[in-house]
Design a protein around this motif. Structure first.
Motif, mmCIF file in Angstrom:
data_model
loop_
_atom_site.group_PDB
_atom_site.id
_atom_site.type_symbol
_atom_site.label_atom_id
_atom_site.label_comp_id
_atom_site.label_asym_id
_atom_site.label_seq_id
_atom_site.Cartn_x
_atom_site.Cartn_y
_atom_site.Cartn_z
ATOM 1 N N GLY A 138 0.795 -1.022 0.404
ATOM 2 C CA GLY A 138 0.030 0.154 -0.234
ATOM 3 C C GLY A 138 0.864 0.926 0.090
ATOM 4 N N GLY A 143 -3.935 0.287 -1.221
ATOM 5 C CA GLY A 143 -3.010 -1.133 -0.902
ATOM 6 C C GLY A 143 -4.476 -2.252 -0.579
ATOM 7 N N HIS A 164 -13.889 -0.623 -0.577
ATOM 8 C CA HIS A 164 -12.601 -1.611 -0.151
ATOM 9 C C HIS A 164 -13.649 -2.354 -1.386
ATOM 10 C CE1 HIS A 164 -11.349 -0.836 3.396
ATOM 11 N NE2 HIS A 164 -11.178 -0.683 2.901
ATOM 12 N N GLY A 212 -8.430 -1.303 -0.292
ATOM 13 C CA GLY A 212 -9.156 -0.295 -0.805
ATOM 14 C C GLY A 212 -8.352 1.072 -0.851
ATOM 15 N N THR A 213 -9.388 2.080 -1.042
ATOM 16 C CA THR A 213 -8.253 3.181 -1.994
ATOM 17 C C THR A 213 -9.899 4.826 -1.588
ATOM 18 O OG1 THR A 213 -7.871 4.558 -3.574
ATOM 19 C CG2 THR A 213 -9.593 3.014 -4.153
ATOM 20 N N HIS A 215 -5.967 4.151 0.948
ATOM 21 C CA HIS A 215 -5.824 2.668 2.359
ATOM 22 C C HIS A 215 -5.994 3.476 3.458
ATOM 23 C CE1 HIS A 215 -2.863 -0.085 3.498
ATOM 24 N NE2 HIS A 215 -4.559 -0.744 3.397
ATOM 25 N N ARG A 223 -9.075 3.483 10.431
ATOM 26 C CA ARG A 223 -9.841 2.957 9.359
ATOM 27 C C ARG A 223 -10.802 2.905 9.401
ATOM 28 N NH1 ARG A 223 -6.707 -2.052 6.044
ATOM 29 N NH2 ARG A 223 -8.845 -3.195 5.413
#
Length: 267
Positions: A138, A143, A164, A212-213, A215, A223
């Motif tokens: 990532g 990532g 995600h 995910g982006t 990330h 998160r």
């Protein structure tokens, strides 16, 4: 005449590139490195290699023993090498310290060319959840991580900054989204929008490959943002389990009616 001019122009352009590399100046690129603080230094070994290559290339240009195609190819190689040695946070997550591409094993290959993914706990505890994770690659923008939820564990209703893709690697699980609790099984993939509240559960030990982006680190405090149980209900306040067929109307919860897949068990 045009070809002679083009050769002269490209040769001058190449010489300028090499001179900049030799002096340690930034190299040209369609996607220039993102500026970083001055405290981050360029890897000394890579920089030495780039400077040596630049000097050798400059000598060959001066001697006139390079044709245009070879010169441009060498310039591109040198440019890429210089970029790889630059402290660019948008590249560092995908490169090892020596500038080579980072390739990470996230599963074990068996003799029959299938993958074996251990269902055991991962090294990092995910904040506030009954789950653990393992970071893969990532760069802060994009990532991938491996996430493991023990049987009965999972994630309470939540949202997060980015979207995600979740690949189900092993074990049976659930995804609660927009008024329904869906079953998930190995070999499936689903997409969740970060802004839409959802919950993930494990019926058996459950492993996911998460991409995910933007990330966030697998154990980062930001998160996810926990939401209330009601955030995953349908528009009219109901939640239906597609596994056991139970439907609850607010203020009742699925768990109150005996459903073992209710996301309220994580709260």
């Amino acid at each position: 005449m045009i070809s002679i001019y083009l050769f002269t122009f490209r040769r001058k352009q190449l010489a300028s590139t090499v001179m900049r590399a030799s002096s340690g100046s930034p190299m040209p690129s369609d996607d220039p490195p993102v500026p970083v603080s001055g405290s981050e230094s360029v890897d000394a070994k890579l920089k030495s290699e780039v400077l040596e290559a630049a000097e050798a290339l400059r000598e060959r240009i001066a001697a006139g023993d390079l044709n245009v195609q070879e010169a441009l190819r060498l310039r591109d190689l040198l440019t890429n090498r210089m970029l790889a040695s630059s402290p660019n946070p948008h590249r560092s997550g995908f490169l090892d310290p020596d500038g080579t591409l980072r390739i990470v094993n996230w599963a074990e290959q068996t003799g029959d060319e299938t993958l074996r993914v251990p269902a055991s706990a991962r090294a990092l505890t995910m904040q506030g959840h009954l789950a653990s994770g393992e970071p893969l690659v990532g760069n802060g923008h994009l990532g991938a991580d491996v996430i493991r939820c023990a049987a009965g564990g999972g994630f309470a209703p939540h949202t997060h900054i980015g979207d995600h893709l979740l690949f189900v690697v092993s074990g049976k699980g659930t995804i609660t989204y927009d008024g329904r609790v869906y079953p998930t099984n190995p070999g499936q993939v689903y997409f969740v929008e970060g802004a839409v509240p959802h919950a993930v559960g494990a019926i058996t030990d459950h492993v996911l490959l998460s991409i995910g982006t933007p990330h966030r680190a697998v154990d980062a405090d930001d998160r996810q943002t926990i939401r209330e149980y009601e955030s995953v209900l349908a528009e009219f306040g109901s939640l239906r389990c597609e596994i056991c067929g139970i439907k609850a109307e607010a203020p009742e919860r699925l768990g109150d009616l005996g459903c073992p897949h209710c996301p309220s068990r994580f709260m």
